[in-house]
Design a protein around this motif. Structure first.
Motif, PDB file in Angstrom:
ATOM      1  N   CYS A   1       1.194  -3.445  -2.524  1.00  0.00           N
ATOM      2  CA  CYS A   1       1.485  -3.828  -1.139  1.00  0.00           C
ATOM      3  C   CYS A   1       1.096  -2.653  -0.247  1.00  0.00           C
ATOM      4  N   ALA A   2       0.260  -2.906   0.751  1.00  0.00           N
ATOM      5  CA  ALA A   2      -0.239  -1.823   1.595  1.00  0.00           C
ATOM      6  C   ALA A   2      -0.281  -2.260   3.049  1.00  0.00           C
ATOM      7  N   PHE A   3      -0.184  -1.279   3.946  1.00  0.00           N
ATOM      8  CA  PHE A   3      -0.387  -1.552   5.369  1.00  0.00           C
ATOM      9  C   PHE A   3      -1.892  -1.647   5.617  1.00  0.00           C
ATOM     10  N   PRO A   4      -2.328  -2.298   6.691  1.00  0.00           N
ATOM     11  CA  PRO A   4      -3.739  -2.677   6.846  1.00  0.00           C
ATOM     12  C   PRO A   4      -4.744  -1.532   6.749  1.00  0.00           C
ATOM     13  N   SER A   5      -4.513  -0.398   7.401  1.00  0.00           N
ATOM     14  CA  SER A   5      -5.539   0.654   7.363  1.00  0.00           C
ATOM     15  C   SER A   5      -5.658   1.281   5.978  1.00  0.00           C
ATOM     16  N   ALA A   6      -4.570   1.329   5.220  1.00  0.00           N
ATOM     17  CA  ALA A   6      -4.657   1.812   3.833  1.00  0.00           C
ATOM     18  C   ALA A   6      -5.375   0.788   2.960  1.00  0.00           C
ATOM     19  N   ALA A   7      -5.099  -0.501   3.206  1.00  0.00           N
ATOM     20  CA  ALA A   7      -5.775  -1.554   2.446  1.00  0.00           C
ATOM     21  C   ALA A   7      -7.276  -1.537   2.691  1.00  0.00           C
ATOM     22  N   ALA A   8      -7.687  -1.105   3.882  1.00  0.00           N
ATOM     23  CA  ALA A   8      -9.109  -1.097   4.222  1.00  0.00           C
ATOM     24  C   ALA A   8      -9.824   0.178   3.796  1.00  0.00           C
ATOM     25  N   THR A   9      -9.086   1.249   3.508  1.00  0.00           N
ATOM     26  CA  THR A   9      -9.741   2.541   3.259  1.00  0.00           C
ATOM     27  C   THR A   9      -9.429   3.148   1.903  1.00  0.00           C
ATOM     28  N   ILE A  10      -8.177   3.144   1.499  1.00  0.00           N
ATOM     29  CA  ILE A  10      -7.786   3.781   0.239  1.00  0.00           C
ATOM     30  C   ILE A  10      -7.976   2.841  -0.944  1.00  0.00           C
TER      31      ILE A  10
END
Length: 301
Positions: free
Chosen positions: A97-106
């Motif tokens: 489960c990730a917040f959007p900017s982490a889901a898009a980059t990490i």
């Protein structure tokens, strides 16, 4: 509940026709086989065999158990094979489960490496912001949660979760490329006091309002959105400017928008959270390692 060892022994007694023959087949002593069958009869609450001369005859209960024995042993074997595959990373599932900017980059790089090295392990992605993502992890509804916090604005972490620092993410300001301050390498927040603003998620918005208060002004917030692409479009159209973490700059999509480091320097902290017991699950532990490695290549580390 039947002991699986007794079921296997029972199966061999039926197959071979005697305790002695079953003992030879299983590498046990005849008394050991006899004791196991007595224990199984105690478990089922009724005799399974009667003696006829030197041989054995199944009772009605024994015949009923025989009809299920092969299926029971096959299910146990299948379960063991599946568990072995999970333990050896040939299969399994990890829920992140990730917040959007982490889901898009990490996460993309971490998921790609996991898929390349362990194609049988499926990574399922969920999106949520803290503190809800931490609650999902604490309830076991996800295996790994990526969350962020600001100085003085961190969510309470349930004690059953282990915390792993991933990176520090500096804040930046999104400006239209023609903005007078866009020529600078960095921009002071106080110099933007007269601007109209687009605010982000509740936690980011709370940190933004606090930062503005420390600089002595109350921002004029034109609108609020959790969607980074919408925010970029609004900045590009001239609706307002926005404060975003630097992770967002890696997927800046508008040629009419530019990002500049914000002063005074404020950084949000990004962490991974895992139930302590889940750290013993091979697929979860490996995915966490991949996430930490991916984070090392991002800003602020």
């Amino acid at each position: 509940m039947f002991d699986s060892r007794y079921i296997k022994t029972f199966h061999d007694v039926v197959r071979t026709g005697s305790y002695t023959a079953a003992a030879r087949s299983l590498g046990l002593t005849q008394p050991a086989v006899s004791q196991q069958m007595k224990a199984l009869e105690r478990d089922v609450g009724t005799p399974l065999f009667t003696r006829v001369g030197r041989g054995l005859r199944l009772t009605e209960a024994g015949e009923a158990l025989t009809r299920h024995t092969t299926a029971i042993l096959d299910s146990l074997t299948a379960a063991q094979h599946q568990i072995d595959a999970i333990a050896r990373l040939r299969s399994g599932r990890v829920r992140v489960c990730a917040f959007p900017s982490a889901a898009a980059t990490i996460l993309p790089g971490a998921m790609a490496r996991m898929a390349a090295e362990h194609p049988g392990v499926r990574v399922e992605l969920m999106e949520n912001e803290p503190p809800e993502s931490l609650r999902l992890a604490a309830r076991g509804e996800c295996d790994i949660a990526l969350a962020f916090g600001y100085p003085g604005l961190r969510a309470d972490v349930p004690e059953e979760l282990a915390e792993f620092r991933l990176l520090e993410d500096p804040l930046t300001v999104l400006l239209p490329v023609g903005h007078p301050l866009a020529r600078r390498r960095s921009v002071r927040l106080a110099d933007l006091a007269g601007e109209r603003w687009i605010a982000g998620c509740p936690r980011c918005g709370a940190n933004f309002l606090q930062a503005c208060a420390e600089e002595g002004f109350t921002p004029d917030v034109a609108c609020t959105t959790d969607d980074n692409l919408v925010m970029q479009s609004l900045v590009a159209a001239g609706v307002g400017i926005a404060v975003v973490p630097a992770l967002v700059l890696s997927f800046l999509c508008h040629s009419k928008v530019t990002g500049r480091i914000l002063e005074p320097h404020t950084r949000r902290q990004v962490y991974a959270y895992v139930l302590r017991d889940h750290l013993r699950i091979p697929a979860t532990a490996l995915m966490l390692d991949e996430i930490r490695a991916a984070a090392e290549n991002k800003v602020g580390c």
